[in-house]
Design a protein around this motif. Structure first.
Motif, PDB file in Angstrom:
ATOM      1  N   LEU A 176       0.860  -1.183   0.000  1.00  0.00           N
ATOM      2  CA  LEU A 176       0.000   0.000   0.000  1.00  0.00           C
ATOM      3  C   LEU A 176       0.895   1.232   0.000  1.00  0.00           C
ATOM      4  O   LEU A 176       1.969   1.218   0.629  1.00  0.00           O
ATOM      5  CB  LEU A 176      -0.894   0.030   1.223  1.00  0.00           C
ATOM      6  CG  LEU A 176      -2.172  -0.806   1.195  1.00  0.00           C
ATOM      7  CD1 LEU A 176      -1.876  -2.276   1.184  1.00  0.00           C
ATOM      8  CD2 LEU A 176      -3.065  -0.462   2.361  1.00  0.00           C
ATOM      9  N   VAL A 177       0.457   2.282  -0.682  1.00  0.00           N
ATOM     10  CA  VAL A 177       1.249   3.509  -0.809  1.00  0.00           C
ATOM     11  C   VAL A 177       0.352   4.719  -0.605  1.00  0.00           C
ATOM     12  O   VAL A 177      -0.781   4.748  -1.086  1.00  0.00           O
ATOM     13  CB  VAL A 177       1.910   3.598  -2.210  1.00  0.00           C
ATOM     14  CG1 VAL A 177       2.650   4.914  -2.374  1.00  0.00           C
ATOM     15  CG2 VAL A 177       2.850   2.423  -2.443  1.00  0.00           C
ATOM     16  N   LYS A 178       0.885   5.705   0.113  1.00  0.00           N
ATOM     17  CA  LYS A 178       0.206   7.000   0.231  1.00  0.00           C
ATOM     18  C   LYS A 178       1.179   8.081  -0.166  1.00  0.00           C
ATOM     19  O   LYS A 178       2.250   8.223   0.444  1.00  0.00           O
ATOM     20  CB  LYS A 178      -0.291   7.250   1.656  1.00  0.00           C
ATOM     21  CG  LYS A 178      -1.006   8.579   1.807  1.00  0.00           C
ATOM     22  CD  LYS A 178      -1.570   8.763   3.197  1.00  0.00           C
ATOM     23  CE  LYS A 178      -2.365  10.049   3.337  1.00  0.00           C
ATOM     24  NZ  LYS A 178      -2.957  10.156   4.677  1.00  0.00           N
ATOM     25  N   LYS A 179       0.834   8.833  -1.195  1.00  0.00           N
ATOM     26  CA  LYS A 179       1.639   9.978  -1.623  1.00  0.00           C
ATOM     27  C   LYS A 179       1.270  11.170  -0.760  1.00  0.00           C
ATOM     28  O   LYS A 179       0.088  11.430  -0.514  1.00  0.00           O
ATOM     29  CB  LYS A 179       1.358  10.314  -3.087  1.00  0.00           C
ATOM     30  CG  LYS A 179       1.588   9.167  -4.037  1.00  0.00           C
ATOM     31  CD  LYS A 179       2.955   9.231  -4.637  1.00  0.00           C
ATOM     32  CE  LYS A 179       3.084   8.185  -5.724  1.00  0.00           C
ATOM     33  NZ  LYS A 179       4.427   7.658  -5.809  1.00  0.00           N
ATOM     34  N   PHE A 180       2.280  11.891  -0.290  1.00  0.00           N
ATOM     35  CA  PHE A 180       2.033  13.098   0.490  1.00  0.00           C
ATOM     36  C   PHE A 180       1.900  14.274  -0.458  1.00  0.00           C
ATOM     37  O   PHE A 180       2.629  14.393  -1.438  1.00  0.00           O
ATOM     38  CB  PHE A 180       3.163  13.363   1.459  1.00  0.00           C
ATOM     39  CG  PHE A 180       3.341  12.269   2.491  1.00  0.00           C
ATOM     40  CD1 PHE A 180       2.261  11.616   3.064  1.00  0.00           C
ATOM     41  CD2 PHE A 180       4.599  11.894   2.900  1.00  0.00           C
ATOM     42  CE1 PHE A 180       2.426  10.612   4.006  1.00  0.00           C
ATOM     43  CE2 PHE A 180       4.790  10.906   3.845  1.00  0.00           C
ATOM     44  CZ  PHE A 180       3.699  10.253   4.397  1.00  0.00           C
TER      45      PHE A 180
END
Length: 181
Positions: A176-180
């Motif tokens: 899972l990835v979250k871009k800031f």
């Protein structure tokens, strides 16, 4: 409980070696055994045995690029997570909230603090993590917090005895990835 508070506002700090025994108990209680069933993050139907041990937690504390963030409420450790600087991103792991407090906003607050720390301390552009793909409700929780399911699967570490004993042979981890912003 709708917010991460009992009577005082929870505080955050970076763990020390003195915290290791409490952290091991917290992490194991959140995922394994009967105590984990008091919360919703239990893995007790997927794996038995320990989730972590003192050697692993101490090893994370010893890495210069790793921090274990603790949430305390009323003088007690109630939640934690590990954040590791890996170049242009941070990796999120060892996430645990005391089972009897799950669903009360503590996890959301710890995740937000880990993201803040990674952005402010390391200037990274994203957070990554892996979650057992069979944990649909947990994956959905992260998606609600802005994480994207990548569909990239990583083999489950069946040969690593320190992660417990799986009941199934079809486990895998999803990135899972979250871009800031």
């Amino acid at each position: 409980m709708n917010s991460p508070s009992r009577t005082t506002r929870p505080t955050f700090r970076v763990a020390t070696v003195a915290d290791v025994p409490t952290l091991v108990l917290l992490i194991d209680s959140a995922y394994r055994g009967e105590s984990s069933r008091a919360g919703w993050t239990t893995e007790a139907d997927l794996l038995s045995g320990q989730r972590t041990d003192a050697e692993r937690v101490t090893g994370e504390l010893a890495k210069p690029e790793s921090r274990i963030i603790i949430m305390e409420s009323e003088g007690e450790i109630v939640a934690c997570c590990q954040v590791e600087h890996r170049g242009d991103y941070a990796y999120f792991g060892m996430f645990a909230v005391r089972p009897t407090l799950q669903g009360g906003g503590f996890g959301k607050a710890v995740l937000a603090e880990a993201e803040r720390f990674a952005r402010d301390a390391w200037g990274v552009g994203e957070m990554r993590m892996t979650v057992i793909s069979a944990r649909e409700e947990l994956l959905a929780w992260y998606v609600r917090r802005g994480y994207t399911r990548t569909g990239e699967m990583i083999p489950f570490p069946y040969d690593d005895e320190t992660v417990g004993e799986p009941y199934r042979d079809d486990l895998e981890m999803e990135l899972l990835v979250k871009k800031f912003a």
